[in-house]
Design an enzyme around this catalytic site. Structure first.
Site, PDB file in Angstrom:
ATOM      1  N   HIS A 166      -3.435  18.525 -88.212  1.00 27.41           N
ATOM      2  CA  HIS A 166      -4.677  17.938 -88.739  1.00 27.41           C
ATOM      3  C   HIS A 166      -5.732  19.031 -88.946  1.00 27.41           C
ATOM      4  O   HIS A 166      -6.331  19.135 -90.021  1.00 27.41           O
ATOM      5  CB  HIS A 166      -5.179  16.876 -87.753  1.00 27.41           C
ATOM      6  CG  HIS A 166      -6.493  16.252 -88.124  1.00 27.41           C
ATOM      7  ND1 HIS A 166      -6.601  14.959 -88.605  1.00 27.41           N
ATOM      8  CD2 HIS A 166      -7.755  16.729 -88.076  1.00 27.41           C
ATOM      9  CE1 HIS A 166      -7.874  14.693 -88.848  1.00 27.41           C
ATOM     10  NE2 HIS A 166      -8.601  15.745 -88.527  1.00 27.41           N
ATOM     11  N   GLU A 167      -5.935  19.852 -87.936  1.00 22.26           N
ATOM     12  CA  GLU A 167      -6.962  20.897 -88.027  1.00 22.26           C
ATOM     13  C   GLU A 167      -6.614  21.920 -89.107  1.00 22.26           C
ATOM     14  O   GLU A 167      -7.472  22.352 -89.862  1.00 22.26           O
ATOM     15  CB  GLU A 167      -7.156  21.593 -86.677  1.00 22.26           C
ATOM     16  CG  GLU A 167      -7.686  20.690 -85.569  1.00 22.26           C
ATOM     17  CD  GLU A 167      -8.957  19.946 -85.946  1.00 22.26           C
ATOM     18  OE1 GLU A 167      -9.789  20.514 -86.684  1.00 22.26           O
ATOM     19  OE2 GLU A 167      -9.123  18.793 -85.538  1.00 22.26           O
ATOM     20  N   HIS A 170      -7.455  20.723 -92.540  1.00 23.07           N
ATOM     21  CA  HIS A 170      -8.865  20.860 -92.937  1.00 23.07           C
ATOM     22  C   HIS A 170      -9.075  22.169 -93.696  1.00 23.07           C
ATOM     23  O   HIS A 170      -9.821  22.232 -94.675  1.00 23.07           O
ATOM     24  CB  HIS A 170      -9.793  20.805 -91.719  1.00 23.07           C
ATOM     25  CG  HIS A 170     -10.138  19.406 -91.311  1.00 23.07           C
ATOM     26  ND1 HIS A 170     -10.613  18.473 -92.202  1.00 23.07           N
ATOM     27  CD2 HIS A 170     -10.085  18.780 -90.109  1.00 23.07           C
ATOM     28  CE1 HIS A 170     -10.830  17.327 -91.567  1.00 23.07           C
ATOM     29  NE2 HIS A 170     -10.509  17.481 -90.301  1.00 23.07           N
ATOM     30  N   TYR A 181     -17.835  16.764 -96.609  1.00 21.09           N
ATOM     31  CA  TYR A 181     -17.486  16.078 -95.352  1.00 21.09           C
ATOM     32  C   TYR A 181     -18.506  14.989 -95.007  1.00 21.09           C
ATOM     33  O   TYR A 181     -19.165  15.031 -93.968  1.00 21.09           O
ATOM     34  CB  TYR A 181     -17.385  17.104 -94.235  1.00 21.09           C
ATOM     35  CG  TYR A 181     -16.564  16.655 -93.047  1.00 21.09           C
ATOM     36  CD1 TYR A 181     -15.223  16.321 -93.186  1.00 21.09           C
ATOM     37  CD2 TYR A 181     -17.127  16.576 -91.779  1.00 21.09           C
ATOM     38  CE1 TYR A 181     -14.475  15.922 -92.104  1.00 21.09           C
ATOM     39  CE2 TYR A 181     -16.382  16.180 -90.681  1.00 21.09           C
ATOM     40  CZ  TYR A 181     -15.057  15.855 -90.854  1.00 21.09           C
ATOM     41  OH  TYR A 181     -14.309  15.456 -89.766  1.00 21.09           O
ATOM     42  N   GLU A 190     -10.796  13.504 -93.998  1.00 21.92           N
ATOM     43  CA  GLU A 190     -10.200  13.162 -92.701  1.00 21.92           C
ATOM     44  C   GLU A 190      -8.808  12.558 -92.888  1.00 21.92           C
ATOM     45  O   GLU A 190      -7.870  12.868 -92.158  1.00 21.92           O
ATOM     46  CB  GLU A 190     -11.091  12.147 -91.968  1.00 21.92           C
ATOM     47  CG  GLU A 190     -12.068  12.772 -91.013  1.00 21.92           C
ATOM     48  CD  GLU A 190     -11.389  13.674 -89.990  1.00 21.92           C
ATOM     49  OE1 GLU A 190     -10.439  13.227 -89.326  1.00 21.92           O
ATOM     50  OE2 GLU A 190     -11.795  14.835 -89.873  1.00 21.92           O
ATOM     51  N   ASP A 263     -21.371   9.875 -87.414  1.00 21.77           N
ATOM     52  CA  ASP A 263     -20.065  10.419 -87.777  1.00 21.77           C
ATOM     53  C   ASP A 263     -20.020  10.788 -89.267  1.00 21.77           C
ATOM     54  O   ASP A 263     -19.043  10.493 -89.948  1.00 21.77           O
ATOM     55  CB  ASP A 263     -18.975   9.386 -87.397  1.00 21.77           C
ATOM     56  CG  ASP A 263     -17.559   9.884 -87.627  1.00 21.77           C
ATOM     57  OD1 ASP A 263     -17.322  11.104 -87.498  1.00 21.77           O
ATOM     58  OD2 ASP A 263     -16.682   9.044 -87.944  1.00 21.77           O
ATOM     59  N   HIS A 268     -14.523   9.515 -89.631  1.00 18.30           N
ATOM     60  CA  HIS A 268     -13.344   9.238 -88.794  1.00 18.30           C
ATOM     61  C   HIS A 268     -13.061   7.738 -88.703  1.00 18.30           C
ATOM     62  O   HIS A 268     -12.108   7.323 -88.059  1.00 18.30           O
ATOM     63  CB  HIS A 268     -13.534   9.761 -87.369  1.00 18.30           C
ATOM     64  CG  HIS A 268     -13.593  11.254 -87.264  1.00 18.30           C
ATOM     65  ND1 HIS A 268     -14.770  11.955 -87.339  1.00 18.30           N
ATOM     66  CD2 HIS A 268     -12.611  12.176 -87.085  1.00 18.30           C
ATOM     67  CE1 HIS A 268     -14.522  13.253 -87.199  1.00 18.30           C
ATOM     68  NE2 HIS A 268     -13.223  13.414 -87.052  1.00 18.30           N
TER      69      HIS A 268
END
Ligand SMILES: [Zn+2]
Length: 351
Positions: A166-167, A170, A181, A190, A263, A268
């Site tokens: 996931h990271e 990005h 974002y 996301e 958020d 998310h």
């Protein structure tokens, strides 16, 4: 408000601050306070200074990793402890990060033909043991960072391969599409990280769309927490329901789209909607999701017409178009149906 790409959303940390034990509260508070001080500069990934310790390679398809130990401090990258090709260190966090970075690299290279984050062999730097009981993992624009968790709610963040994938995604999304974002483009950002994170896991395990659990962060929660993971792509909103963490707030349909300031506009939270569209398309297409829906989503991500501020619907239209282009009208119809089942209309008609 911060636009740092961190894994644990602020609303979860706020819940822990409000309802946790003293130890849990202090870990969550210091994580929150720290995340607020970080500013992520939008733009393409910046080559980390730590990459200088790796030998230069001009060959495509060769992963370059280095894992660093922050030793409980909040200084990056920390001490280099395992460079590319070196033997396991014996520290599970270090070795998990090394293996997960390798598996993520391998997925992008073997399945998608992409040579790391920027498709130019970007060195993968990961720092572990970041801070004290740090309850998060993040991508800071040039490297990945993993906390140890507090051990009561969250375990160390290198445990779940999809979190590492996931990271890393990005970085890929920033390099390729620069999706802003916030709001729908942020939730799409996301969702793409969840999509390629979960596909990395499915690829490593050899799971078909039917066999896969479609969970994000399945190995993160301790047994004390009532939940199966941080997010469910198959059934958003059902990953956890716990007295401390509350209930998973993800919607699974546009009619439940959450309008919030928190958020970054619910990046998310509303990612549950495109996540489920991907799951529905992958399930209906059958077989290995990375050979079908994964390629279609990747084509859409790399399409230069994709706007930095894309809506779900604009992204969805690109997937329908690429499904037809790469496969056939039949696949395009399946993808269109996936989006329509979550209330995202693709005005582009599949024949
Ligand atoms: Zn993320």
């Amino acid at each position: 408000m911060t636009d740092l790409r961190s894994f644990i959303p602020p609303y979860i940390l706020h819940r822990i601050v409000a309802h946790g034990s003293e130890h849990q509260r202090s870990s969550a508070m210091s994580t929150l306070a720290h995340v607020r001080t970080l500013r992520h500069t939008p733009g393409p990934p910046v080559r980390p200074a730590a990459a200088a310790i790796l030998p230069a390679t001009s060959k495509r398809g060769q992963v370059q990793r280095s894992v660093h130990d922050a030793q409980g401090k909040m200084l990056l990258p920390g001490m280099p402890v395992r460079l590319e090709g070196q033997a396991p260190s014996g520290d599970p966090a270090v070795d998990e990060a090394y293996d997960a970075l390798g598996a993520s690299y391998d997925f992008f290279w073997t399945v998608l033909g992409r040579d790391s984050i920027d498709d130019k062999g970007f060195a993968l730097i990961g720092s572990v043991h970041y801070g004290q009981d740090y309850e998060n993992a993040f991508w800071n624009g040039s490297q990945m960072v993993f906390g140890d968790g507090d051990g009561e709610i969250f375990q160390r963040f290198t445990r779940s391969l999809d979190v590492v994938g996931h990271e890393l995604t990005h970085g890929v999304v920033e390099s390729e599409a620069g999706l802003v974002y916030a709001d729908q483009s942020g939730a799409m950002n996301e969702s793409l990280s969840d999509v390629f994170g979960v596909l990395t896991k499915q690829y490593l395990l050899g799971h078909t769309a039917d066999q896969a659990d479609w969970l994000i962060g399945a190995d993160l929660l301790t047994p004390r927490i009532k939940g199966v993971g941080l997010r469910s792509m198959a059934h958003p909103g059902t990953a956890y329901d716990d007295p401390l963490l509350g209930k998973d707030p993800q919607p699974d349909h546009m009619r439940k789209f959450v309008i919030t300031q928190e958020d970054n506009g619910g990046v998310h939270i509303n990612s549950g909607i495109p996540n489920r569209a991907f799951y529905l398309a992958a399930k209906a297409l059958g077989g290995f999701a990375w050979e079908t829906a994964g390629l279609i989503w990747y084509d859409a991500l790399c399409d230069k017409r994709l706007s930095h501020e894309t809506s779900f619907s604009a992204f969805a239209k690109l997937t329908v178009e690429h499904a037809r282009r790469r496969f056939s009208a039949n696949e395009a119809r399946v993808v269109q149906r996936g989006w329509s089942q979550v209330g995202v209309e693709t005005t582009q008609e599949a024949p």
